[in-house]
Scaffold this active site. Structure first.
Site, PDB file in Angstrom:
ATOM      1  N   ARG A  72       0.844  -1.212   0.000  1.00  0.00           N
ATOM      2  CA  ARG A  72       0.000   0.000   0.000  1.00  0.00           C
ATOM      3  C   ARG A  72       0.873   1.253   0.000  1.00  0.00           C
ATOM      4  O   ARG A  72       0.519   2.270  -0.580  1.00  0.00           O
ATOM      5  CB  ARG A  72      -0.993   0.000   1.161  1.00  0.00           C
ATOM      6  N   GLU A 107     -10.063   5.491   7.600  1.00  0.00           N
ATOM      7  CA  GLU A 107      -8.651   5.857   7.510  1.00  0.00           C
ATOM      8  C   GLU A 107      -8.347   7.179   6.795  1.00  0.00           C
ATOM      9  O   GLU A 107      -7.431   7.889   7.200  1.00  0.00           O
ATOM     10  CB  GLU A 107      -7.860   4.734   6.811  1.00  0.00           C
TER      11      GLU A 107
HETATM   12  N1  MTE Z   1     -12.006   4.544  15.132  1.00  0.00           N
HETATM   13  C1  MTE Z   1     -12.043   4.158  16.422  1.00  0.00           C
HETATM   14  N2  MTE Z   1     -12.813   4.844  17.281  1.00  0.00           N
HETATM   15  N3  MTE Z   1     -11.301   3.109  16.874  1.00  0.00           N
HETATM   16  C2  MTE Z   1     -10.486   2.399  16.026  1.00  0.00           C
HETATM   17  O1  MTE Z   1      -9.833   1.452  16.448  1.00  0.00           O
HETATM   18  N4  MTE Z   1      -9.622   2.150  13.724  1.00  0.00           N
HETATM   19  C3  MTE Z   1      -9.350   2.821  12.455  1.00  0.00           C
HETATM   20  C4  MTE Z   1     -10.618   3.481  11.924  1.00  0.00           C
HETATM   21  N5  MTE Z   1     -11.238   4.257  12.950  1.00  0.00           N
HETATM   22  C5  MTE Z   1     -10.426   2.790  14.639  1.00  0.00           C
HETATM   23  C6  MTE Z   1     -11.241   3.872  14.239  1.00  0.00           C
HETATM   24  C7  MTE Z   1      -8.845   1.919  11.429  1.00  0.00           C
HETATM   25  S1  MTE Z   1      -7.202   1.566  11.398  1.00  0.00           S
HETATM   26  C8  MTE Z   1      -9.649   1.398  10.470  1.00  0.00           C
HETATM   27  S2  MTE Z   1      -9.049   0.426   9.232  1.00  0.00           S
HETATM   28  C9  MTE Z   1     -11.097   1.631  10.468  1.00  0.00           C
HETATM   29  O2  MTE Z   1     -11.517   2.461  11.534  1.00  0.00           O
HETATM   30  C10 MTE Z   1     -11.793   0.285  10.584  1.00  0.00           C
HETATM   31  O3  MTE Z   1     -13.155   0.408  10.665  1.00  0.00           O
HETATM   32  P1  MTE Z   1     -14.071   0.640   9.379  1.00  0.00           P
HETATM   33  O4  MTE Z   1     -13.613  -0.339   8.354  1.00  0.00           O
HETATM   34  O5  MTE Z   1     -15.419   0.395   9.883  1.00  0.00           O
HETATM   35  O6  MTE Z   1     -13.847   2.045   8.948  1.00  0.00           O
HETATM   36  N1  HPA Z   2      -5.662  -2.628   4.583  1.00  0.00           N
HETATM   37  C1  HPA Z   2      -5.796  -3.035   5.842  1.00  0.00           C
HETATM   38  N2  HPA Z   2      -5.566  -4.252   6.231  1.00  0.00           N
HETATM   39  C2  HPA Z   2      -5.163  -5.138   5.325  1.00  0.00           C
HETATM   40  C3  HPA Z   2      -5.003  -4.775   3.993  1.00  0.00           C
HETATM   41  C4  HPA Z   2      -5.267  -3.461   3.597  1.00  0.00           C
HETATM   42  O1  HPA Z   2      -5.145  -3.068   2.426  1.00  0.00           O
HETATM   43  N3  HPA Z   2      -4.576  -5.865   3.336  1.00  0.00           N
HETATM   44  C5  HPA Z   2      -4.490  -6.840   4.250  1.00  0.00           C
HETATM   45  N4  HPA Z   2      -4.841  -6.412   5.464  1.00  0.00           N
HETATM   46 MO1  MOS Z   3      -6.872  -0.382   9.780  1.00  0.00          MO
HETATM   47  S1  MOS Z   3      -4.831  -0.082   9.724  1.00  0.00           S
HETATM   48  O1  MOS Z   3      -6.826  -1.135   8.187  1.00  0.00           O
HETATM   49  O2  MOS Z   3      -6.966  -1.655  10.888  1.00  0.00           O
END
Ligand code: MTE
Ligand code: HPA
Ligand code: MOS
Length: 782
Positions: A328, A730
Site C-alpha cells: 500500500r 482511515e
Molecule cells: N475509530 C475508532 N474509534 N477506533 C479504532 O480502532 N480504527 C481505524 C478506523 N477508525 C479505529 C477507528 C482503522 S485503522 C480502520 S481500518 C477503520 O476504523 C476500521 O473500521 P471501518 O472499516 O469500519 O472504517
Molecule cells: N488494509 C488493511 N488491512 C489489510 C489490507 C489493507 O489493504 N490488506 C491486508 N490487510
Molecule cells: Mo486499519 S490499519 O486497516 O486496521
C-alpha cells in the site's frame, strides 16, 4: 431450502432503500459508554477458578538463551503452571502471511520484551511473582535497529519490489528543476485505550471459547486451532467490542489469545491475559518507521515529470503484515498527483524491534509523506507556495496510476476547489506572510494536504462481508456481521442499515457480538471497508427477509408484492397506511412459515490486482478530500500551536453524521499526532524508552486546535457503498500531515531549512534544532 450465501452479491449500483431519515441518530453504544456500562473482555464476570497470565520477556533486543530455569517459578505460591515453547501441542509458529513468529521464543530472542515464558497463577500478582522467580541467562547479541543497516546486511523479509511507469531515467534531462533528499519517518504507538487482552474458557469435548479484543476473530480462531492442534470448529471466538484497535489488533491481538488458550486447553481452566500499558507498548508492534530517498524532477512550469523513491521499511522482527503494508505504501507513493514517469522501490527490512504492524492508513501515509516532502522542497527551490505546486499537479479525471488503475469518479479537484474557496487559501497566504513580516519571534505557517485514498483490501480475496439478520416474533431484530465494533461505529451503521431497510426504528434493532460460530471466515475489520462489506451484506440479508414479508402481506391484501412497503413500522399498500403494523406482519410471516432470518454475502465487483506484476484495479473506489492546517511557532522556545484544521471531505452520503464526524476528527487528530509530538524513542540497544503515556505524548484536547472545520461534499452519493456512503475510517488520518508542513513552513520563514534529510515527527525538540541549526546541542540522553 436454498444456500444462504449464494454467490453474486449486490450489483455495483445497488439501490439503497428509500426510507426517510428518522430522528437524530447517534453511536449505539454512547449511553452505555457514558454510564460505564459497556462490556469489554475483562468486564464479563470472571468464571469460577479463572487463572491469570504473565510473561517473562526478553531483557535484550537480540539475544541467545543460554540457560532458562523455571523451577523456582513453578514453586511460587499461587503459580499453577509455567509454559515454554516445548509445551505447545500444535504448531507454535504464528503469522498472517508466513508463519515466522514463535508464540514463545525458542533459542534466540529478536526483540526486547519478546515472550519467553508464560506463567499462569491464581492472581495476576502471583503470576508476576512467578516471572521474577525465573532464572534466565542470555547472551546479548548486536541488535539491528535501522532498516538501512539491515538492508546492507541483506537481512530483508522479501526481495526488493519495484513499480515503474514511463521512463524515469530518460525524463531527468527534460527537467528544469531536480531535487533529491531523504526522509527519516517515525513510527507510531496505537495507544488504544484498552490494551491487548483475551479470555479463554474451556468447553466440553476439548472445545474452547475465546473472548478477545481483536479486529480479526477468524485469524484468532485459526491460530488458536493451529497452536492447540484442533479443528477450527472447536474454537469459538467472540468479540463484543474493542476499546480501540487502529490496526494494532488486526494481527497482533492473536498472540495473547493463543497464550490464554494454550493454558486453558492444557489445564482445563479459564485463563485471562491482560497486558498492562508498559508491556503492551514494549511487546507489540507499531506503525512502521521508514527511511526513504527521493528524487523529483519538474519542468519550468512546475509540472512534475519524474519521481523516483526508495522505501526502506523498518519491519521489525517478523513478517506480520509488513509486505501487504509495504504494497500500500507503493500504491500511494504519488498521493494525489499526476506524474508521467514514476519508479517506486521498496524493501521490508528485518530489525530487532517488535514486529511493526497495521496502523490507520496501512502504509499509505508512509507512501505519501515523501512525495509531499519532495513537492515542498521543490516549491522552496522554485520560489512558489507549495500549495500552488500541489494544485498544478493534482491528478485529473481518468488519470492512470502507476499500478494501472484509472481515477474514474474523480472528486479530488472538487474537494480541493471547495476547500480553497471555503477556507480561502489565497487570503491565508497573504495573511500569514503579513503576520510573519510583522513578527520577529513568532512565525505562522500553513499547508494543504490533498487525499486520494484507495478503498478495498489490496489482497483482493479479503474483500468479502457477511451478515446474519434475525427478526424475532415480537418484531425485534438482531444483526450479526463480520464487522468488529472498535469505536468506529460499525454496529451503529449496521443498525441504521437494518432500520432503513425494514422501515422500523433503530430501537427495535440490536447489534450482536461478532462470533465465529455465527459468521465464518471473517475478514479483519480493517482497510476502512468494514461498513462497505458488511453493510452491503446486511442490505442483502434484509432484502431477502423483506421479500418474504411482502409476499405474505400481498397475499392477505390480494395485491402485488411490489405494492407493499413499510415505513415507521407501519405496512403500506401503494403508499397508504393499511392498519397492519410491522409487528403484526412479522407474526403473520412466522405463522405462514416464511423465513424471518437471512444471511447476506457481499463482495465488491470488478476488483483485481496482480501482486507480482503490481498491476490491476485493486480499489473499489477512492475517498477524496483536502485539508488546510495553520500553525504558529514560538521561535525562541521551539514550541508551537496547531491553530486550525479545515477540510472538505468526500463522504458520499454519510450514514450517521455524528459517527462520521467522529471518524474524521479522530483520524485527523491521530495524523497530526504522528507528524508532531508522538515520538517513539528506543535506546541504542533497542529498548523502548517512551513506554508510558508520560514519555510518549499523544495529542490531547489542549494540543488540538479549537478551530476544526469539517465540511462534507454535498450531493455526492456513492453507488458502491451502502446507502450511498463512502468508507471514512482511515482517509482523514492523512490530513494530519499538513500539520508537519505548516510547522515546517513557519520554521522556514524564521530560519531557512537546508537539511538534506527531513525528520518526522517535528517535535518541539526537532523544531528547536531546525530554528538554530548551528547551536552545539549536547548528546542525546538514552
Ligand atoms: N475509530 C475508532 N474509534 N477506533 C479504532 O480502532 N480504527 C481505524 C478506523 N477508525 C479505529 C477507528 C482503522 S485503522 C480502520 S481500518 C477503520 O476504523 C476500521 O473500521 P471501518 O472499516 O469500519 O472504517
Ligand atoms: N488494509 C488493511 N488491512 C489489510 C489490507 C489493507 O489493504 N490488506 C491486508 N490487510
Ligand atoms: Mo486499519 S490499519 O486497516 O486496521
Amino acid at each position: 431450502m436454498k444456500h444462504c450465501d449464494s454467490a453474486g452479491g449486490a450489483s455495483d449500483n445497488m439501490k439503497s432503500p428509500d426510507v426517510t431519515r428518522g430522528p437524530a441518530m447517534k453511536h449505539c453504544d454512547s449511553t452505555l459508554h457514558v454510564k460505564g456500562q459497556s462490556n469489554y473482555v475483562d468486564d464479563i464476570p470472571a468464571p469460577a477458578g479463572m487463572l491469570h497470565g504473565a510473561f517473562l520477556g526478553s531483557p535484550v533486543a537480540h539475544g541467545f538463551i543460554k540457560k532458562l530455569d523455571t523451577s523456582a517459578a513453578t514453586k511460587t505460591p499461587g503459580v499453577v503452571s509455567v509454559f515454554t515453547y516445548d509445551d505447545i501441542p500444535g504448531d507454535g509458529m504464528l503469522g498472517p502471511i508466513i508463519s515466522d513468529e514463535p508464540l514463545l521464543a525458542i533459542e534466540e530472542t529478536t526483540f526486547h520484551g519478546q515472550p519467553i515464558v508464560f506463567i499462569v497463577a491464581e492472581t495476576v500478582e502471583a503470576a508476576r511473582e512467578g516471572v521474577r522467580a525465573c532464572e534466565l541467562e542470555i547472551e546479548e547479541l548486536h541488535p539491528v535497529l535501522c532498516p538501512r543497516e539491515a538492508f546492507k546486511k541483506g537481512d530483508i523479509l522479501q526481495e526488493l519490489r519495484v513499480f515503474e511507469k514511463g521512463r524515469v531515467d530518460d525524463a531527468w534531462k527534460n527537467c528544469e528543476h531536480i531535487i533529491s533528499g531523504s526522509v527519516d519517518l517515525g513510527g507510531q504507538e496505537h495507544m488504544y485505550l484498552e490494551t491487548n487482552r483475551s479470555r479463554a474458557i474451556p468447553r466440553e469435548d476439548n472445545q474452547i471459547l475465546v473472548c478477545c479484543s481483536t479486529q480479526s476473530p477468524s485469524a484468532v480462531q485459526k491460530e488458536v486451532a493451529s497452536v492447540l492442534d484442533l479443528p477450527m470448529h472447536k474454537v469459538e471466538v467472540d468479540v463484543k467490542r474493542l476499546g480501540g484497535g487502529f490496526g494494532g489488533k488486526e494481527d497482533q491481538a492473536t498472540h495473547w489469545a493463543c497464550h490464554a488458550a494454550l493454558a486453558c486447553h492444557l489445564l482445563k481452566r479459564p485463563v485471562q491475559v491482560v497486558l498492562n500499558r508498559a508491556d503492551d507498548m514494549r511487546m507489540t508492534g507499531k506503525r512502521h518507521p521508514y527511511k526513504q530517498d527521493y528524487k523529483i524532477g519538474l519542468d519550468a512550469k512546475g509540472k512534475i515529470l519524474s519521481y523516483d523513491v526508495f522505501h526502506y521499511q523498518n519491519s521489525g522482527a517478523f513478517m506480520d503484515l509488513s509486505n501487504a503494508i509495504l504494497e500500500r505504501t507503493c500504491l500511494h507513493s504519488t498521493n494525489a498527483y499526476a506524474i508521467p514517469n514514476v519508479r517506486i522501490s521498496a524493501v521490508p527490512c528485518r530489525t530487532h524491534l517488535p514486529s511493526n504492524t497495521a496502523f490507520r492508513g496501512f502504509g499509505g501515509p508512509q507512501g505519501m509523506f515523501p512525495i509531499e516532502v519532495a513537492i515542498d522542497e521543490a516549491a522552496k527551490k522554485i520560489g512558489i507556495p507549495t500549495w500552488r505546486l500541489q494544485e498544478i499537479n493534482l491528478a485529473g479525471k481518468n488519470y492512470v496510476f502507476h499500478y494501472g488503475q484509472k481515477l474514474e469518479d474523480n472528486r479530488l479537484k472538487r474537494c480541493w476547489d471547495e476547500a480553497a474557496i471555503a477556507f480561502n487559501f489565497e487570503e491565508t497566504q497573504s495573511r500569514v506572510e503579513h503576520f510573519n513580516s510583522e513578527n520577529r519571534f513568532k512565525k505562522k505557517g500553513f499547508a494543504v494536504m490533498p487525499v486520494c485514498f484507495g478503498i478495498s483490501f489490496t489482497k483482493t480475496f479479503l474483500n468479502q462481508g457477511s451478515s446474519l439478520v434475525h427478526v424475532y416474533t415480537d418484531g425485534s431484530v438482531s444483526v450479526t456481521t463480520g464487522g468488529i465494533e472498535m469505536g468506529q461505529g460499525v454496529s451503529s451503521n449496521m443498525i441504521e442499515i437494518c432500520s432503513r431497510s425494514f422501515g422500523i426504528p433503530a430501537s427495535l434493532i440490536k447489534s450482536n457480538s461478532t462470533n465465529t460460530s455465527r459468521i465464518a471466515n471473517i475478514s479483519p475489520s480493517a482497510a476502512s471497508a468494514t461498513t462497505d462489506l458488511n453493510g452491503n451484506a446486511t442490505l442483502i440479508a434484509c432484502n431477502k427477509i423483506i421479500d418474504g414479508m411482502r409476499e405474505v402481506a400481498a397475499k392477505s391484501f390480494g395485491c402485488d408484492p411490489s405494492a407493499i412497503s413499510i415505513e415507521n413500522a407501519e405496512v403500506l399498500k401503494d403508499g397508504r397506511i393499511t392498519g397492519l403494523s410491522w409487528r403484526e406482519l412479522v407474526s403473520k410471516t412466522y405463522l405462514s412459515r416464511v423465513p424471518l432470518m437471512a444471511h447476506g454475502f457481499y463482495t465488491p465487483p470488478n476488483i483485481h490486482f496482480d501482486g507480482v506484476k503490481g498491476q490491476g484495479r485493486p480499489f473499489h473506489y477512492y475517498t477524496y478530500g483536502a485539508c488546510i492546517i495553520e500553525a504558529t511557532v514560538d521561535c525562541l522556545r521551539g514550541v508551537y500551536t496547531i491553530d486550525s484544521a479545515r477540510l472538505t471531505h468526500d463522504l458520499g452520503r454519510g450514514i450517521i453524521p455524528s459517527v462520521d464526524l467522529g471518524q474524521v476528527e479522530g483520524g485527523l487528530a491521530q495524523g497530526v499526532g504522528w507528524v508532531t509530538i508522538e515520538e517513539l524513542k528506543f535506546s541504542d540497544k533497542g529498548r523502548l524508552l517512551s513506554n508510558t503515556v508520560s514519555t510518549y505524548k499523544c495529542p490531547d484536547g489542549d494540543f488540538l486546535p479549537d478551530d476544526i472545520d469539517v465540511r462534507f461534499l454535498e450531493n455526492a452519493d456513492n453507488p458502491r457503498g451502502p446507502l450511498g456512503s463512502k468508507a471514512v475510517g482511515e482517509p482523514p488520518f492523512m490530513y494530519g500531515m499538513a500539520a508537519f508542513f505548516a510547522v515546517k513552513n513557519a520554521i522556514h520563514s524564521y530560519s531557512p531549512i537546508e537539511k538534506k534529510e527531513i525528520k518526522c515527527p517535528l517535535t518541539p525538540e526537532q523544531t528547536l534544532k531546525l530554528l538554530y541549526p548551528n547551536f552545539a546541542y549536547s548528546e542525546e540522553v538514552t
